[in-house]
Design a protein around this motif. Structure first.
Motif, PDB file in Angstrom:
ATOM      1  N   GLY A  92       0.899  -1.328   0.042  1.00 35.67           N
ATOM      2  CA  GLY A  92      -0.052   0.038   0.144  1.00 35.67           C
ATOM      3  C   GLY A  92       0.900   1.128  -0.091  1.00 35.67           C
ATOM      4  N   PHE A  97      -5.071  -2.634  -5.240  1.00 39.66           N
ATOM      5  CA  PHE A  97      -6.269  -1.948  -5.080  1.00 39.66           C
ATOM      6  C   PHE A  97      -7.010  -1.418  -6.733  1.00 39.66           C
ATOM      7  CE2 PHE A  97      -8.326   2.560  -5.318  1.00 39.66           C
ATOM      8  CZ  PHE A  97      -9.086   2.368  -4.767  1.00 39.66           C
ATOM      9  N   ALA A 105      -7.666   2.631   3.159  1.00 42.76           N
ATOM     10  CA  ALA A 105      -6.924   1.463   3.915  1.00 42.76           C
ATOM     11  C   ALA A 105      -5.522   1.267   3.079  1.00 42.76           C
ATOM     12  CB  ALA A 105      -7.777   0.218   3.719  1.00 42.76           C
ATOM     13  N   CYS A 106      -5.613   1.619   1.754  1.00 40.97           N
ATOM     14  CA  CYS A 106      -4.411   1.050   1.103  1.00 40.97           C
ATOM     15  C   CYS A 106      -3.540   2.492   1.302  1.00 40.97           C
ATOM     16  CB  CYS A 106      -4.755   1.215  -0.558  1.00 40.97           C
ATOM     17  SG  CYS A 106      -3.191   0.879  -1.632  1.00 40.97           S
ATOM     18  N   TRP A 141      -5.200  -2.587   5.899  1.00 40.59           N
ATOM     19  CA  TRP A 141      -4.774  -2.889   4.407  1.00 40.59           C
ATOM     20  C   TRP A 141      -4.520  -4.323   4.177  1.00 40.59           C
ATOM     21  CZ3 TRP A 141      -6.123  -2.278  -0.429  1.00 40.59           C
ATOM     22  CH2 TRP A 141      -5.316  -2.570  -1.482  1.00 40.59           C
ATOM     23  N   ARG A 174      -6.480  -6.926   1.624  1.00 38.55           N
ATOM     24  CA  ARG A 174      -5.693  -7.520   0.570  1.00 38.55           C
ATOM     25  C   ARG A 174      -6.059  -9.308   0.676  1.00 38.55           C
ATOM     26  NH1 ARG A 174      -0.709  -5.426   2.514  1.00 38.55           N
ATOM     27  NH2 ARG A 174      -0.155  -7.380   3.264  1.00 38.55           N
TER      28      ARG A 174
END
Length: 346
Positions: free
Chosen positions: A286, A295, A315-316, A323, A327
Motif C-alpha cells: 500500500g 487496489f 486503507a491502501c 490494508w 488484501r
C-alpha cells in the motif's frame, strides 16, 4: 511520469473523451470506479429510448488473468444496469494466427462456462464464439469490400504517453521470455479475414437492424477500436451511432507498468496455485492507491461498489493491518476465481 492517471488524462484530452465521475446513462454511480473515459455520452444517455447494444469480449491466448476477469465482471454489471450486452469469445482470432482449432475450441468452451459462472446471462444478451456465429460471418463477406486496413490507425500522430513508452520498454525487455505456441497453418489471408471479422463482430447488430446504437466496452488501451468501428461503418452500408466506454488498466507487480502475460511476473493468471496468488497479492504494502496493483485490480476485477472501494482506497493509502485485511479478502476472492477456472477443465 509513467503513472496511469496521467495516461488517462492525456488520452482523454487528446480524444475529447469525458472522465467518469458519476452515473453515465443507465450505468449507476456505484460503478464509476470501473471506468476512466467515455466517448459518446449522448449515446448512453439515449439508451433508454433507442435500442442499444454494448459489445465487448476477450481474446484467448491462455487462461484468464485479472484484466480478463475485469472485462467479464464489467459485462455482468452492464447487464445489471439494464443494457443489452454482447460478449464475444474471439476463438477464430488465435486460430487464424496458427493455434490448432481443437485447442482453441476446447479453450473457448472453458471460457464460456467461466463467463456464465461469473453471472453473465445469455438470455439477457448474447454470449458467443466467433466460429458459431454464421450470420456474422455472412455479414463479414458482404462488408469485406468496404474494409480498409488503414481504419485501424490510431488517429492523429501523437507521441506515445510516458506510460505507453514504459509498456513498450517492458515488452522489449521481455522479448523471448514469453511466447505463444503456434503449430497450425496461417497466412496473410487468414490475418485479413480475422481483421474483417473483428470489425464485423461489432457492426453486425447495426447492419442487421437489431439495434440503433452500439457501445464498445474495453480497456482504455483499446480505445482505437471505437474509431475503427466508426470508420468501417461510414465506409459500409451500415447505419447507427457508435460510442465507447473504457475501463481502467491494471499496473503490474514489482514496478511493471502493466499486468500482461508477456511481462513475466507482472500479473496474476487463474492457472496459478492458490499460494502463488496469495503471495503475489501480499507483496502490495500500500501507500499509493493509484500505483497499487491490488487496489487497481479491486476497482476492475471485483464486485465491490464505489463506496466500498473508497474505504479500500483509504486503507491502501494508510497501509498497515487494515490494508492487510483488505488484501487477504481480495486474495480469497481471486483464489475462488482460480478454483472456478480449474473446475471448467474437469
Amino acid at each position: 511520469m509513467t503513472r496511469l492517471p496521467d495516461h488517462y488524462e492525456l488520452v482523454r484530452e487528446r480524444n475529447d473523451y469525458e472522465a467518469v465521475t458519476g452515473a453515465v446513462g443507465p450505468i449507476p454511480t456505484a460503478q464509476r470506479r470501473r471506468f476512466v473515459a467515455v466517448d459518446g455520452t449522448d449515446v448512453l444517455d439515449a439508451a433508454a429510448d433507442r435500442p442499444t447494444l454494448v459489445s465487448t469480449g476477450v481474446g484467448m491466448t491462455g487462461p484468464p488473468h485479472l484484466g480478463t476477469v475485469g472485462q467479464v465482471l464489467t459485462a455482468v454489471e452492464l447487464q445489471q444496469a439494464g443494457l443489452g450486452v454482447q460478449f464475444v469469445i474471439a476463438d477464430l482470432e488465435p486460430y487464424h494466427g496458427g493455434t490448432p482449432l481443437e485447442r482453441v475450441q476446447a479453450l473457448a468452451e472453458r471460457y464460456r462456462g467461466f463467463i456464465r459462472g461469473l453471472g453473465f446471462d445469455p438470455d439477457r444478451g448474447r454470449l458467443r464464439t466467433q466460429s458459431e456465429a454464421r450470420d456474422v460471418m455472412h455479414t463479414a463477406q458482404l462488408l469485406a469490400p468496404y474494409y480498409d486496413p488503414d481504419s485501424w490507425d490510431d488517429g492523429p500522430d501523437h507521441p506515445p504517453t510516458a506510460w505507453e513508452r514504459a509498456v513498450s520498454d517492458a515488452y522489449e525487455a521481455a522479448d523471448g521470455e514469453w511466447t505463444v505456441e503456434h503449430s497450425g497453418p496461417t497466412s496473410e489471408a487468414a490475418r485479413t479475414h480475422s481483421a474483417v471479422l473483428h470489425g464485423v463482430d461489432f457492426l453486425h447488430p447495426l447492419y442487421a437492424g437489431e439495434y440503433e446504437q452500439l457501445v464498445l466496452s474495453f480497456g482504455i488501451d483499446e480505445h482505437h477500436l471505437t474509431r475503427m468501428a466508426r470508420r468501417y461503418r461510414d465506409a459500409a452500408p451500415v447505419e447507427g451511432r457508435v460510442a465507447g466506454i473504457y475501463t481502467r488498466m491494471l499496473p503490474g507487480f514489482d514496478g511493471a507498468p502493466k499486468m500482461a502475460k508477456s511481462i513475466p511476473g507482472s500479473g496474476i493468471s487463474l492457472d496459478m496455485a492458490p499460494e502463488t496468488i496469495r503471495e503475489r497479492i501480499g507483496r502490495d504494502e500500500g501507500g499509493d492507491p493509484e500505483g497499487s496493483p491490488v487496489f487497481q485490480a479491486m476497482c476492475l476485477a471485483s464486485r465491490y461498489d464505489a463506496e466500498r472501494l473508497d474505504e479500500f482506497e483509504a486503507a491502501c493509502e494508510r497501509g498497515g493491518a487494515e490494508w492487510e485485511r483488505a488484501r487477504e479478502e481480495y486474495a480469497d476472492f481471486v483464489v475462488d476465481l482460480a478454483e472456478r477456472w480449474r473446475a471448467t477443465g474437469r
